[in-house]
Design a protein around this motif. Sequence first.
Motif, PDB file in Angstrom:
ATOM      1  N   HIS A 145       0.833  -1.205   0.000  1.00  0.00           N
ATOM      2  CA  HIS A 145       0.000   0.000   0.000  1.00  0.00           C
ATOM      3  C   HIS A 145       0.869   1.256   0.000  1.00  0.00           C
ATOM      4  O   HIS A 145       0.626   2.194  -0.758  1.00  0.00           O
ATOM      5  N   ARG A 146       1.891   1.250   0.841  1.00  0.00           N
ATOM      6  CA  ARG A 146       2.813   2.404   0.893  1.00  0.00           C
ATOM      7  C   ARG A 146       3.505   2.608  -0.461  1.00  0.00           C
ATOM      8  O   ARG A 146       3.615   3.720  -0.949  1.00  0.00           O
ATOM      9  N   GLY A 147       3.948   1.496  -1.077  1.00  0.00           N
ATOM     10  CA  GLY A 147       4.606   1.584  -2.379  1.00  0.00           C
ATOM     11  C   GLY A 147       3.689   2.100  -3.469  1.00  0.00           C
ATOM     12  O   GLY A 147       4.088   2.918  -4.308  1.00  0.00           O
ATOM     13  N   ARG A 148       2.457   1.648  -3.474  1.00  0.00           N
ATOM     14  CA  ARG A 148       1.494   2.095  -4.495  1.00  0.00           C
ATOM     15  C   ARG A 148       1.137   3.568  -4.306  1.00  0.00           C
ATOM     16  O   ARG A 148       0.975   4.295  -5.265  1.00  0.00           O
ATOM     17  N   ARG A 149       0.995   3.974  -3.056  1.00  0.00           N
ATOM     18  CA  ARG A 149       0.671   5.381  -2.806  1.00  0.00           C
ATOM     19  C   ARG A 149       1.860   6.265  -3.195  1.00  0.00           C
ATOM     20  O   ARG A 149       1.666   7.340  -3.754  1.00  0.00           O
ATOM     21  N   ALA A 150       3.081   5.802  -2.906  1.00  0.00           N
ATOM     22  CA  ALA A 150       4.273   6.573  -3.272  1.00  0.00           C
ATOM     23  C   ALA A 150       4.415   6.666  -4.788  1.00  0.00           C
ATOM     24  O   ALA A 150       4.917   7.655  -5.310  1.00  0.00           O
ATOM     25  N   ALA A 151       3.968   5.638  -5.511  1.00  0.00           N
ATOM     26  CA  ALA A 151       4.036   5.622  -6.965  1.00  0.00           C
ATOM     27  C   ALA A 151       2.825   6.327  -7.593  1.00  0.00           C
ATOM     28  O   ALA A 151       2.608   6.230  -8.797  1.00  0.00           O
TER      29      ALA A 151
END
Length: 182
Positions: A145-151
């Motif tokens: 989730h953190r990675g997708r939001r950062a992307a």
Amino acid sequence: VVIGAFVFAAKLEPKARPETTRVIQTVGWVGIGFSLLQIPLFAMSSTGLGVPALGSGTIWGDALGSSVGVAALIRTAGLGLMLAATRSWAIWMGWLSVTILVGAELITGHTRTTEPVWLVLPADAVHVLAAGIWLGGLVALAVVHRGRRAANDPAGAANALGRFSRLAAWTVLALTVAGGAL
């Protein structure tokens, strides 16, 4: 955590395998270290004398042959297999590892001392599996989730959350039923 992160990447979010591989590798190595550390700690606690001498084979043999030692060795093998499985994402190997890891937890504790075994053993297996899927899936979800939001992929983050939420509801139900049986 290893079980849930594997299930998350194998079934819910295959695109998240790079992120979940890091989770599995980190937690897997830590788990191997603590599992192997459990054997000498058990040997020390069973002697009541502190650290047993390296030459005292019966203390080490007793510790290795105890349910704690056997479970630690089986858990170590299961974690090692999972580490190997996630190198190339050999799914069958990962599922075998999940089975081994759940089985390792059934060797010690209340499963061995509570009756009726025909009820307690499968209930404990379901309990361990569901808890592993829920907790490890939650860790994997947080990383993904953190990675997708950062992307800047809020739709991907929301989709991962939705898929995990459906699985999480089933694992909580399984935990409740198995816990009630236990």
